[in-house]
Design a protein around this motif. Sequence first.
Motif, mmCIF file in Angstrom:
data_model
loop_
_atom_site.group_PDB
_atom_site.id
_atom_site.type_symbol
_atom_site.label_atom_id
_atom_site.label_comp_id
_atom_site.label_asym_id
_atom_site.label_seq_id
_atom_site.Cartn_x
_atom_site.Cartn_y
_atom_site.Cartn_z
ATOM 1 N N LEU A 24 0.842 -1.201 0.000
ATOM 2 C CA LEU A 24 0.000 0.000 0.000
ATOM 3 C C LEU A 24 0.872 1.244 0.000
ATOM 4 O O LEU A 24 1.870 1.325 0.728
ATOM 5 N N LEU A 25 0.480 2.207 -0.815
ATOM 6 C CA LEU A 25 1.098 3.532 -0.810
ATOM 7 C C LEU A 25 -0.002 4.562 -0.592
ATOM 8 O O LEU A 25 -0.974 4.594 -1.354
ATOM 9 N N VAL A 26 0.130 5.369 0.452
ATOM 10 C CA VAL A 26 -0.854 6.403 0.763
ATOM 11 C C VAL A 26 -0.199 7.767 0.584
ATOM 12 O O VAL A 26 0.862 8.037 1.163
ATOM 13 N N LEU A 27 -0.837 8.628 -0.203
ATOM 14 C CA LEU A 27 -0.361 9.994 -0.406
ATOM 15 C C LEU A 27 -1.342 10.960 0.232
ATOM 16 O O LEU A 27 -2.563 10.752 0.146
ATOM 17 N N ALA A 28 -0.837 12.011 0.860
ATOM 18 C CA ALA A 28 -1.700 12.958 1.569
ATOM 19 C C ALA A 28 -1.129 14.357 1.501
ATOM 20 O O ALA A 28 0.082 14.549 1.315
ATOM 21 N N GLY A 29 -1.995 15.336 1.649
ATOM 22 C CA GLY A 29 -1.582 16.740 1.634
ATOM 23 C C GLY A 29 -0.781 17.128 2.853
ATOM 24 O O GLY A 29 0.002 18.091 2.812
ATOM 25 N N ALA A 30 -0.984 16.414 3.966
ATOM 26 C CA ALA A 30 -0.200 16.638 5.180
ATOM 27 C C ALA A 30 -0.042 15.299 5.878
ATOM 28 O O ALA A 30 -1.033 14.603 6.104
ATOM 29 N N ASP A 59 -5.680 16.679 -0.589
ATOM 30 C CA ASP A 59 -5.227 17.638 0.425
ATOM 31 C C ASP A 59 -5.474 17.159 1.851
ATOM 32 O O ASP A 59 -5.220 17.901 2.803
ATOM 33 N N ALA A 60 -5.966 15.964 2.020
ATOM 34 C CA ALA A 60 -6.333 15.479 3.362
ATOM 35 C C ALA A 60 -5.097 15.291 4.243
ATOM 36 O O ALA A 60 -3.957 15.297 3.786
ATOM 37 N N THR A 84 -5.006 6.901 10.165
ATOM 38 C CA THR A 84 -6.314 7.527 10.009
ATOM 39 C C THR A 84 -6.133 8.791 9.184
ATOM 40 O O THR A 84 -5.149 9.517 9.382
ATOM 41 N N ALA A 85 -7.052 9.048 8.279
ATOM 42 C CA ALA A 85 -6.992 10.263 7.462
ATOM 43 C C ALA A 85 -8.270 11.071 7.630
ATOM 44 O O ALA A 85 -9.373 10.517 7.615
ATOM 45 N N PHE A 86 -8.091 12.381 7.793
ATOM 46 C CA PHE A 86 -9.206 13.308 7.965
ATOM 47 C C PHE A 86 -9.174 14.355 6.851
ATOM 48 O O PHE A 86 -8.101 14.699 6.326
ATOM 49 N N SER A 87 -10.344 14.908 6.553
ATOM 50 C CA SER A 87 -10.416 15.967 5.553
ATOM 51 C C SER A 87 -9.866 17.286 6.083
ATOM 52 O O SER A 87 -9.627 18.220 5.301
ATOM 53 N N ALA A 88 -9.679 17.398 7.403
ATOM 54 C CA ALA A 88 -9.111 18.591 8.014
ATOM 55 C C ALA A 88 -7.914 18.190 8.869
ATOM 56 O O ALA A 88 -7.820 17.047 9.334
#
Length: 541
Positions: free
Chosen positions: A7-13, A61-62, A503-507
Amino acid sequence: MPENIDLLVLAGAVLTPSALAGAPAEAGFVAVHDGQIVGVGTRDAADSWRARAQRVIDLGDATLTAGIVDAHIHPVAGIGMTRGVDLSTAETLDEAQRALAAEARDAGEWVFGWGLNPNVFGAVAPSARLFDLLPPDRLAFVQLFDAHSAIASAAALERAGITGAETFDDSSSIAVDADGTPTGYLLEHSATGRVTRIVPSLTFDERREALVAIFRGMAETGVTIGQMLDSSDPDAFDLFDAIEAEGELPIRLRVSPMAVPGSAESDWARLADIQGRHGRRWEVRGIKLMIDGTIDNGTAWLREPDTLGESTASLWLSPPEYVAAVEYFHARGIPTTTHAIGDRGIEFVAATLNGLERTGVPHRMEHIETLPDDVLELIVRAGVSVSMQPTHCTHFTRADHTDNWSRRLGDERADRAWRTRDLHEKGVVVALGSDWPVAPYDARATLAAAMLRRPAGRADVTPVLPDQALDAPVALDAHTRGWWRSVGESGGTIGEGMPAYLTAFSANPLSADPDAFATAEVLLTVVGGDVEVDRSVVVQR
């Protein structure tokens, strides 16, 4: 670097330890393989991983955090404790009575309710007045919010054979009026159990379906791990096995069965024997104990009686037996966590744990509701962690001390409420949780309550002791890494070699307004390397 990754997860932060320490939270990636984080880096560096990833999740951007952990839940017991109408939002006795009357119209033989705050009764004790809008022969049973007490109708008391003369092996009791007639108010588990054992049972399949829904609900608020602090339901392990026969538990579960007050060494031996029992996502590890009850019920253990002359004793009729139980498990390398709410109860537990030989066995204390300075220092010396529930403070007490909890304690003791910041600043490991079904399990609301000291979305409510609020990085760390530290394991951070719980959040919980964050969308949870909740843009490879 492994040749291929799962698994590769990319996120804004990506909230790495450096981001929690104050560095800018940068856009980046997390690579996962065989349940572990094997790579963390900037978004530009993700290209070398992308081609080798079986699955790529782009969160845009999450914000990606370490997996949220709820340090204190009762999911199996909660199946029965949340039957019927949810009364947690009732603010007056009239509201609660009308809600039960509406529930009764479509209910079967029994009318059930749960989550009732005793504040609806004002300054008087809870009683079967709650059922005044029901026919006098109606069977009814309502769990109060603290899960330590309940109210039964007169008909239910009669069917259970309750007379008011009952005695118990712990400090449970049946409330009676001046004539010795039961009022309907049942305090602590031995007393409530006299009624719950006669109520109609759900089928095993109904219980399994309910439990899956509970776990799924937790996962959808961001929870990846929960610690279940009981195993009183005899079918608990069978339920877990049945769920895993058809799929996976939506969260990882650590089960710490309870050594109940009044239990003996033969009981402790049975609990020791089941340590290590496990499935794919659940395991039995550790023991739960209780030194006292609750302040709201008058069953906590205080140094001085409450304003009604109650909360004067331990749930263990002989407190040295509690000490013997802790020493028994400690000698066998089994961690414990103890419910301790009143100042004397907290003091007794901290002194017990401080007296143990330092062998590396982790021990923890739960709740810590009213905490004098000298007992706080004793906790520090004992070197133990604490598990606390911010929403207990924000949902059930009031800054002006007009709530039942505060009235019972009086101003001085109520002003020592849930000292999360003081404990953290003294170096005590703090883990956050909900104690569901006592309070909602929504992890976003728990984080917001820890930062605001009031319910999220209720700017009209005066915060309770706002100087005890946690800063955002501290609150997030307590709801992630805090639990791992409290059980003596490595995890709860985003770094190479760490267990893959995410865990990933929209904010971004570090920068968002806490009221707004409480409604942020949960976009992703990863449990031991496996994607559980996924509301993102996904590319399969």
